[in-house]
Design a protein around this motif. Structure first.
Motif, short mmCIF file in Angstrom:
data_model
loop_
_atom_site.label_atom_id
_atom_site.label_comp_id
_atom_site.label_asym_id
_atom_site.label_seq_id
_atom_site.Cartn_x
_atom_site.Cartn_y
_atom_site.Cartn_z
N ARG A 50 13.10 4.64 -3.10
CA ARG A 50 13.92 5.20 -4.06
C ARG A 50 13.73 6.56 -4.34
NH1 ARG A 50 15.10 0.95 -6.89
NH2 ARG A 50 13.64 -1.02 -6.55
N PRO A 51 14.91 7.40 -4.72
CA PRO A 51 15.14 8.74 -4.69
C PRO A 51 13.84 9.50 -4.90
CG PRO A 51 16.85 7.50 -5.98
CD PRO A 51 16.07 6.61 -5.68
N GLY A 52 13.68 10.48 -4.32
CA GLY A 52 12.24 11.48 -4.26
C GLY A 52 10.94 10.36 -4.20
N GLY A 53 11.05 9.33 -3.71
CA GLY A 53 9.82 8.74 -3.53
C GLY A 53 9.24 8.36 -2.37
N ARG A 54 9.93 8.80 -1.02
CA ARG A 54 9.47 8.74 0.28
C ARG A 54 8.04 9.03 0.73
NH1 ARG A 54 12.58 11.02 5.25
NH2 ARG A 54 11.48 12.96 4.78
N ASP A 55 7.54 10.03 -0.12
CA ASP A 55 6.00 10.41 0.40
C ASP A 55 5.41 9.42 -0.51
OD1 ASP A 55 7.07 12.72 1.55
OD2 ASP A 55 6.25 14.10 0.13
N ALA A 56 5.52 8.82 -1.54
CA ALA A 56 4.73 7.82 -2.14
C ALA A 56 4.82 6.41 -1.37
CB ALA A 56 5.09 7.58 -3.60
N TRP A 57 5.87 6.31 -0.70
CA TRP A 57 6.15 5.04 0.27
C TRP A 57 5.36 5.44 1.41
CZ3 TRP A 57 6.63 0.46 1.06
CH2 TRP A 57 7.01 0.09 2.09
N VAL A 58 5.35 6.49 1.88
CA VAL A 58 4.90 6.73 3.44
C VAL A 58 3.21 6.32 3.26
CG1 VAL A 58 4.01 8.12 5.14
CG2 VAL A 58 6.53 7.78 4.41
N ARG A 59 2.66 6.87 1.98
CA ARG A 59 1.11 6.87 1.78
C ARG A 59 0.89 5.32 1.54
NH1 ARG A 59 2.05 11.18 -1.35
NH2 ARG A 59 2.33 10.05 -3.25
N TYR A 60 1.82 4.45 0.75
CA TYR A 60 1.37 3.25 0.59
C TYR A 60 1.54 2.37 1.86
CZ TYR A 60 1.06 -1.31 -1.84
OH TYR A 60 0.51 -2.47 -2.00
N MET A 61 2.57 2.78 2.43
CA MET A 61 2.66 1.84 4.10
C MET A 61 1.62 2.20 4.65
SD MET A 61 5.07 0.18 5.22
CE MET A 61 5.82 -0.21 6.82
N GLU A 62 0.95 3.54 4.89
CA GLU A 62 0.13 4.01 5.81
C GLU A 62 -1.23 3.32 5.34
OE1 GLU A 62 0.59 8.08 6.74
OE2 GLU A 62 2.20 7.65 8.39
N ASP A 63 -1.41 3.33 4.19
CA ASP A 63 -2.67 3.05 3.17
C ASP A 63 -2.92 1.41 3.12
OD1 ASP A 63 -3.32 5.73 3.25
OD2 ASP A 63 -3.09 5.92 1.24
N VAL A 64 -1.80 0.76 2.78
CA VAL A 64 -1.91 -0.77 2.54
C VAL A 64 -0.94 -1.30 3.44
CG1 VAL A 64 -1.44 -2.33 0.80
CG2 VAL A 64 -2.29 0.00 0.17
N VAL A 65 0.10 -1.29 3.64
CA VAL A 65 1.04 -2.14 4.38
C VAL A 65 0.76 -2.37 5.73
CG1 VAL A 65 3.37 -2.84 4.89
CG2 VAL A 65 2.76 -1.89 2.65
N LEU A 66 0.73 -1.28 6.49
CA LEU A 66 0.35 -1.14 7.83
C LEU A 66 -0.80 -1.84 8.30
CD1 LEU A 66 1.96 2.01 9.20
CD2 LEU A 66 3.07 -0.40 9.32
N PRO A 67 -2.08 -1.23 7.57
CA PRO A 67 -3.50 -2.04 7.80
C PRO A 67 -3.44 -3.47 7.58
CG PRO A 67 -3.71 -0.08 6.84
CD PRO A 67 -2.13 -0.29 6.83
N ASN A 69 1.15 -11.43 -4.53
CA ASN A 69 0.68 -10.91 -5.61
C ASN A 69 0.46 -9.46 -5.94
OD1 ASN A 69 0.75 -13.72 -6.67
ND2 ASN A 69 -1.32 -13.85 -5.62
N GLU A 70 0.16 -8.60 -5.01
CA GLU A 70 0.05 -7.39 -4.86
C GLU A 70 0.62 -6.26 -4.06
OE1 GLU A 70 -3.35 -4.52 -2.70
OE2 GLU A 70 -4.04 -6.55 -3.30
N ILE A 71 1.08 -6.84 -2.73
CA ILE A 71 1.73 -5.72 -1.90
C ILE A 71 3.37 -5.77 -2.32
CG2 ILE A 71 2.19 -5.05 0.48
CD1 ILE A 71 -0.53 -6.02 1.06
N ARG A 72 3.92 -6.99 -2.31
CA ARG A 72 5.02 -7.25 -2.54
C ARG A 72 5.77 -6.44 -3.92
NH1 ARG A 72 9.65 -9.97 -4.27
NH2 ARG A 72 11.21 -10.50 -2.80
N PRO A 73 5.11 -6.62 -4.95
CA PRO A 73 5.56 -6.11 -6.11
C PRO A 73 5.28 -4.44 -6.03
CG PRO A 73 3.99 -7.84 -6.79
CD PRO A 73 3.79 -7.58 -5.13
N ALA A 74 4.44 -4.10 -5.34
CA ALA A 74 4.34 -2.51 -5.11
C ALA A 74 5.58 -1.96 -4.24
CB ALA A 74 3.11 -2.09 -4.45
N VAL A 75 5.96 -2.82 -3.16
CA VAL A 75 6.76 -2.51 -2.19
C VAL A 75 8.21 -2.59 -3.08
CG1 VAL A 75 8.16 -3.30 0.03
CG2 VAL A 75 5.64 -3.26 -0.11
#
Length: 106
Positions: A11-28, A77-83
């Motif tokens: 989402r506009p201006g949200g890439r840094d938050a996305w990368v943090r979530y991806m690296e902290d939650v999704v990828l692991p 229940n957790e990850i998809r809604p945040a994504v």
């Protein structure tokens, strides 16, 4: 063997938050479920663009891993809604590619 190259639009201006979530939650989470994540990138030409690459041995493995990851309670229940809040889902582009004979990724 083949790869998925996944292009996402935060989402506009949200890439840094996305990368943090991806690296902290999704990828692991995906790695713990057996997914082979090869690379993760920010798009140098698109301020909200993100790209990642996953490898699969064959279609059967992809189907098995997709089921294990995307049908899990934690994903649903957790990850998809945040994504969904961090990305523009309809802007996602997934390309399946097979390395050529001389590719280093073979």
């Amino acid at each position: 063997m083949f790869y998925e190259i996944r292009h996402y639009q935060a989402r506009p201006g949200g890439r840094d938050a996305w990368v943090r979530y991806m690296e902290d939650v999704v990828l692991p989470f995906q790695a713990a479920g057996g997914m082979s994540v090869i690379a993760s990138f920010i798009d140098e030409e698109n301020p909200d663009g993100y790209v990642w690459i996953r490898r699969f041995e064959d279609e059967a493995q992809r189907e098995e891993l997709y089921a294990a990851i995307y049908e899990s309670d934690r994903w649903r229940n957790e990850i998809r809604p945040a994504v969904m809040e961090l990305l523009i889902p309809e802007a996602t582009v997934v390309t399946r590619v097979v390395p050529t004979a001389l590719s280093a990724l073979r």
